[in-house]
Structures are given as C-alpha cells and as structure tokens.
Design an enzyme around this catalytic site. Structure first.
Site, PDB file in Angstrom:
ATOM      1  N   SER A  64     -43.584 -98.354 -93.269  1.00 19.31           N
ATOM      2  CA  SER A  64     -43.486 -98.839 -94.648  1.00 19.31           C
ATOM      3  C   SER A  64     -42.164 -98.352 -95.212  1.00 19.31           C
ATOM      4  CB  SER A  64     -44.636 -98.276 -95.493  1.00 19.31           C
ATOM      5  OG  SER A  64     -44.404 -98.504 -96.867  1.00 19.31           O
TER       6      SER A  64
ATOM      7  N   TYR B 236     -49.729 -91.102 -98.623  1.00 15.21           N
ATOM      8  CA  TYR B 236     -49.463 -92.328 -97.850  1.00 15.21           C
ATOM      9  C   TYR B 236     -48.031 -92.284 -97.303  1.00 15.21           C
ATOM     10  CZ  TYR B 236     -48.797 -97.317 -96.835  1.00 15.21           C
ATOM     11  OH  TYR B 236     -48.523 -98.514 -96.221  1.00 15.21           O
TER      12      TYR B 236
HETATM   13  N1  LIG Z   1     -49.327-104.815 -97.666  1.00 17.50           N
HETATM   14  C1  LIG Z   1     -48.278-104.047 -97.933  1.00 17.50           C
HETATM   15  O1  LIG Z   1     -47.689-104.080 -99.031  1.00 17.50           O
HETATM   16  C2  LIG Z   1     -47.767-103.106 -96.882  1.00 17.50           C
HETATM   17  C3  LIG Z   1     -46.483-102.578 -97.045  1.00 17.50           C
HETATM   18  C4  LIG Z   1     -46.005-101.694 -96.083  1.00 17.50           C
HETATM   19  C5  LIG Z   1     -46.769-101.380 -94.988  1.00 17.50           C
HETATM   20  N2  LIG Z   1     -48.032-101.923 -94.861  1.00 17.50           N
HETATM   21  C6  LIG Z   1     -48.803-101.541 -93.673  1.00 17.50           C
HETATM   22  O2  LIG Z   1     -49.204-102.709 -92.999  1.00 17.50           O
HETATM   23  C7  LIG Z   1     -50.369-102.436 -92.214  1.00 17.50           C
HETATM   24  C8  LIG Z   1     -51.398-103.527 -92.431  1.00 17.50           C
HETATM   25  O3  LIG Z   1     -51.845-103.466 -93.763  1.00 17.50           O
HETATM   26  P1  LIG Z   1     -52.227-104.747 -94.611  1.00 17.50           P
HETATM   27  O4  LIG Z   1     -51.333-104.749 -95.789  1.00 17.50           O
HETATM   28  O5  LIG Z   1     -52.330-105.937 -93.781  1.00 17.50           O
HETATM   29  O6  LIG Z   1     -53.652-104.245 -95.144  1.00 17.50           O
HETATM   30  P2  LIG Z   1     -55.104-104.910 -95.122  1.00 17.50           P
HETATM   31  O7  LIG Z   1     -55.017-106.340 -95.509  1.00 17.50           O
HETATM   32  O8  LIG Z   1     -55.941-103.974 -95.918  1.00 17.50           O
HETATM   33  O9  LIG Z   1     -55.509-104.846 -93.593  1.00 17.50           O
HETATM   34  C9  LIG Z   1     -55.749-103.611 -92.965  1.00 17.50           C
HETATM   35  C10 LIG Z   1     -56.341-103.878 -91.585  1.00 17.50           C
HETATM   36  O10 LIG Z   1     -56.640-102.611 -90.996  1.00 17.50           O
HETATM   37  C11 LIG Z   1     -58.014-102.592 -90.610  1.00 17.50           C
HETATM   38  N3  LIG Z   1     -58.592-101.262 -90.748  1.00 17.50           N
HETATM   39  C12 LIG Z   1     -58.717-100.523 -91.875  1.00 17.50           C
HETATM   40  N4  LIG Z   1     -59.345 -99.386 -91.614  1.00 17.50           N
HETATM   41  C13 LIG Z   1     -59.638 -99.403 -90.275  1.00 17.50           C
HETATM   42  C14 LIG Z   1     -60.293 -98.511 -89.395  1.00 17.50           C
HETATM   43  N5  LIG Z   1     -60.768 -97.343 -89.839  1.00 17.50           N
HETATM   44  N6  LIG Z   1     -60.414 -98.851 -88.093  1.00 17.50           N
HETATM   45  C15 LIG Z   1     -59.932-100.037 -87.646  1.00 17.50           C
HETATM   46  N7  LIG Z   1     -59.281-100.920 -88.428  1.00 17.50           N
HETATM   47  C16 LIG Z   1     -59.142-100.604 -89.727  1.00 17.50           C
HETATM   48  C17 LIG Z   1     -58.700-103.579 -91.542  1.00 17.50           C
HETATM   49  O11 LIG Z   1     -59.861-104.124 -90.923  1.00 17.50           O
HETATM   50  P3  LIG Z   1     -61.372-103.653 -91.177  1.00 17.50           P
HETATM   51  O12 LIG Z   1     -61.492-103.337 -92.632  1.00 17.50           O
HETATM   52  O13 LIG Z   1     -62.154-104.835 -90.726  1.00 17.50           O
HETATM   53  O14 LIG Z   1     -61.551-102.462 -90.289  1.00 17.50           O
HETATM   54  C18 LIG Z   1     -57.643-104.662 -91.676  1.00 17.50           C
HETATM   55  O15 LIG Z   1     -57.733-105.553 -90.592  1.00 17.50           O
HETATM   56  C19 LIG Z   1     -50.822-101.036 -92.627  1.00 17.50           C
HETATM   57  O16 LIG Z   1     -50.391-100.092 -91.654  1.00 17.50           O
HETATM   58  C20 LIG Z   1     -50.104-100.807 -93.946  1.00 17.50           C
HETATM   59  O17 LIG Z   1     -49.917 -99.448 -94.217  1.00 17.50           O
HETATM   60  C21 LIG Z   1     -48.533-102.789 -95.772  1.00 17.50           C
END
Ligand SMILES: NC(=O)c1ccc[n+]([C@@H]2O[C@H](COP(=O)([O-])OP(=O)(O)OC[C@H]3O[C@@H](n4cnc5c(N)ncnc54)[C@H](OP(=O)(O)O)[C@@H]3O)[C@@H](O)[C@H]2O)c1
Length: 272
Positions: A146, A159
């Site tokens: 991130s 975070y």
């Molecule tokens: N969105 C942003 O603004 C942003 C910015 C920078 C970085 N990121 C990073 O991008 C990555 C993806 O995030 P996202 O934004 O796509 O978030 P998201 O929509 O909340 O998706 C998170 C994914 O991780 C899975 N997950 C959560 N807890 C888990 C667990 N304990 N075991 C297995 N799977 C788990 C969730 O599935 P289940 O709930 O079904 O387990 C979901 O598929 C993360 O590493 C996040 O830190 C996001």
C-alpha cells in the site's frame, strides 16, 4: 489446460483474498490470460461462484479453497497445498485487512488480525512457493502492499506498519533474487474502491472521489507493471521511479551515516 512451467500455458496462479475487491479482479484478469487458478478466502459461496464463472468463461481449471489465512492451522494447510503443487507459477499475496484508528483506539484483536493476515500469511505463503520457484528458476510473486506502507497517517499506524513490512520484505526479496528468473513485484495501491474501507471503519464515502481508483483500473495498471518487469508498481503515481529513487537515496544516506563505532558528536558529552 496447463501442465508445467508454461509449456502449454502460463501455469497456475494462486490468488489470496479472491472473494472480493482487488483479488477477485486479479482472478478474472489472470483467467483471461489463460492461468489455471487456486483461489482462497473465507467466504466459500463467493469463491465457488467466481470459480464456476471463470471455468465457464475462460475454460481454465479453478480450485477454490476456503481458508481463514489468519488462522495458523488453516494457513499451514494452504501453504502445504500450494507448496506441493508444481504447476504453480504465480502467487498473488493479496488478502489483507485494515482497521483505521489511532493505536490507543485499536483493539488488540484488530491489530492481531492485521499482523496475522497482512504479514504472517504473506510471509508463510511466499516461503511455501519460493523453494520450488528457485529450484525451477521460474515463477513470480506479487505482494500487495500500500502507499500507506511508505508513510503512516494518524489513523493508520498499525495498518501502515504491516504494509511497511510488506514493502521491506518484498523489496529485500527482489534484491535477493536478482540474476534469477524468479520475479517479485511490490504493488502499492492508493485508495481503491473496495469493501476494505467499510471494514476499516472509514467508509469510502468519506474519501474525495477524485482520489479513489476503480478496482479494475488498479489491477490492470498493476498487471501492466508486472508485464513491464517493474519491481515496484504504484498504480496512481505518475513519477514513481524518480520518487522511489529519491527515497532510496535518502534511506541509503541514513544507513551509510550509521556505519561507525563512534557515537554522534552531540552525545559525546554524555558518553564516559
Ligand atoms: N482498497 C484499497 O484502497 C487498498 C489500498 C492499498 C492496498 N490495499 C490492499 O489490497 C489488498 C486487497 O484488499 P481489497 O481492497 O480488495 O479489500 P477487500 O475488498 O476487503 O478484500 C479483501 C479480501 O481478503 C479476504 N480476506 C480477508 N480476511 C481474510 C482471512 N482472514 N483469510 C483469508 N482471506 C481473507 C477477503 O475474503 P473473505 O472475507 O471471504 O475471507 C477478501 O477476498 C489488501 O492487502 C489491502 O490491504 C487496498
């Protein structure tokens, strides 16, 4: 569709956190590129539905694995599964979670959830595939960090610390694997429109829409960075290579300045 090392296809890609957001789009884009897939997340219904749709649309083999990757036993079982599968050529360490609050206002369980998923699972799964990738001199690992891994905000200290680990770990790995055909990419998105914001306690609606990228745009940019062989991809940063070089110069200067057995002059009066 594929067997080994891209002989008749790109191999198998593992995508963690494929049930939503960034991971679900990675899964779709990689299936489109002909990868077979192993998808992991806790919500079985969602990954099974995605798997079914990707099989139908792209004719690839897709396994969905229900796993809570913050649980030690489930993480270990998943690590063993992907480590034993010699068709795996790509690991996308995407699963992550976020609670945005001051440190004092963050329950320890929330801190542990971030540490366990954002750091421990990412390291364990990297270690699961890396020996095979090195032995075969082939494979790629994409770690989703991130922009907050480079700088924390008052609500993102924990975070940001987990994502700083991802930055340091991934960039160190890039250096370790120089001269091999094992490729490692750090992807550092800024705000992207996914559920993680609501999960974090800061709703997406609180952000300036002009600063929020769509998931599809973010993942397509990250994959373009992968295709271009970028070790660090920051999808929203125009001048990333210059800014990262400036950051590296500053940190190297600081490290270099530390390499002496003498205390700094300002402490000399205090040192007997
Ligand atoms: N969105 C942003 O603004 C942003 C910015 C920078 C970085 N990121 C990073 O991008 C990555 C993806 O995030 P996202 O934004 O796509 O978030 P998201 O929509 O909340 O998706 C998170 C994914 O991780 C899975 N997950 C959560 N807890 C888990 C667990 N304990 N075991 C297995 N799977 C788990 C969730 O599935 P289940 O709930 O079904 O387990 C979901 O598929 C993360 O590493 C996040 O830190 C996001």
């Amino acid at each position: 569709m594929t067997t080994e090392n891209g002989d008749d296809g790109p191999g198998t890609a593992v995508v963690t956190g494929a049930s939503a957001g960034i991971g679900a789009v990675y899964a779709e884009r990689l299936a489109r590129r002909g990868y077979d897939l192993i998808l992991a997340a806790r919500r079985t219904d969602r990954i099974e539905a995605l798997a079914e749709s990707l099989r139908e649309r792209f004719g690839v083999a897709v396994r969905s694995v229900t796993a809570d990757l913050s649980d030690g036993r489930q993480l270990e079982a998943f690590a063993e599964l992907i480590g034993a599968d010699e068709t795996v050529t790509l690991l996308v360490n995407n699963a992550g979670t976020s609670t945005l609050a001051s440190v004092a206002d963050t329950p320890f369980a929330a801190a542990e959830a971030m540490n366990g998923l954002n750091i421990r699972a990412l390291v364990r799964l990297t270690l699961a595939v890396l020996p095979g990738f090195k032995r075969r001199d082939h494979g790629a690992i994409v770690n989703i960090g991130s922009v907050l891994g480079f700088r924390s905000l008052p609500v993102s200290t924990i975070y940001s610390a987990t994502k700083a680990y991802v930055v340091m770990f991934t960039r160190g790995l890039v250096d370790e694997l120089a001269g091999t055909n094992v490729f490692v990419q750090l992807v550092a998105p800024a705000a992207t429109a996914t559920d993680i914001w609501d999960i974090s306690g800061v709703p997406l609606s609180a952000l300036d829409p002009a600063t929020v990228m769509t998931v599809e745009t973010m993942v397509d940019a990250a994959l373009a960075g992968l295709d271009a062989g970028e070790a660090v991809t920051m999808p929203s940063v125009e001048d990333a290579s210059r800014l990262i070089a400036a950051l590296d110069d500053a940190t190297l200067a600081l490290l270099g300045a530390s390499q002496t057995s003498e205390p700094a002059a300002r402490y000399l009066s205090q040192v007997p």
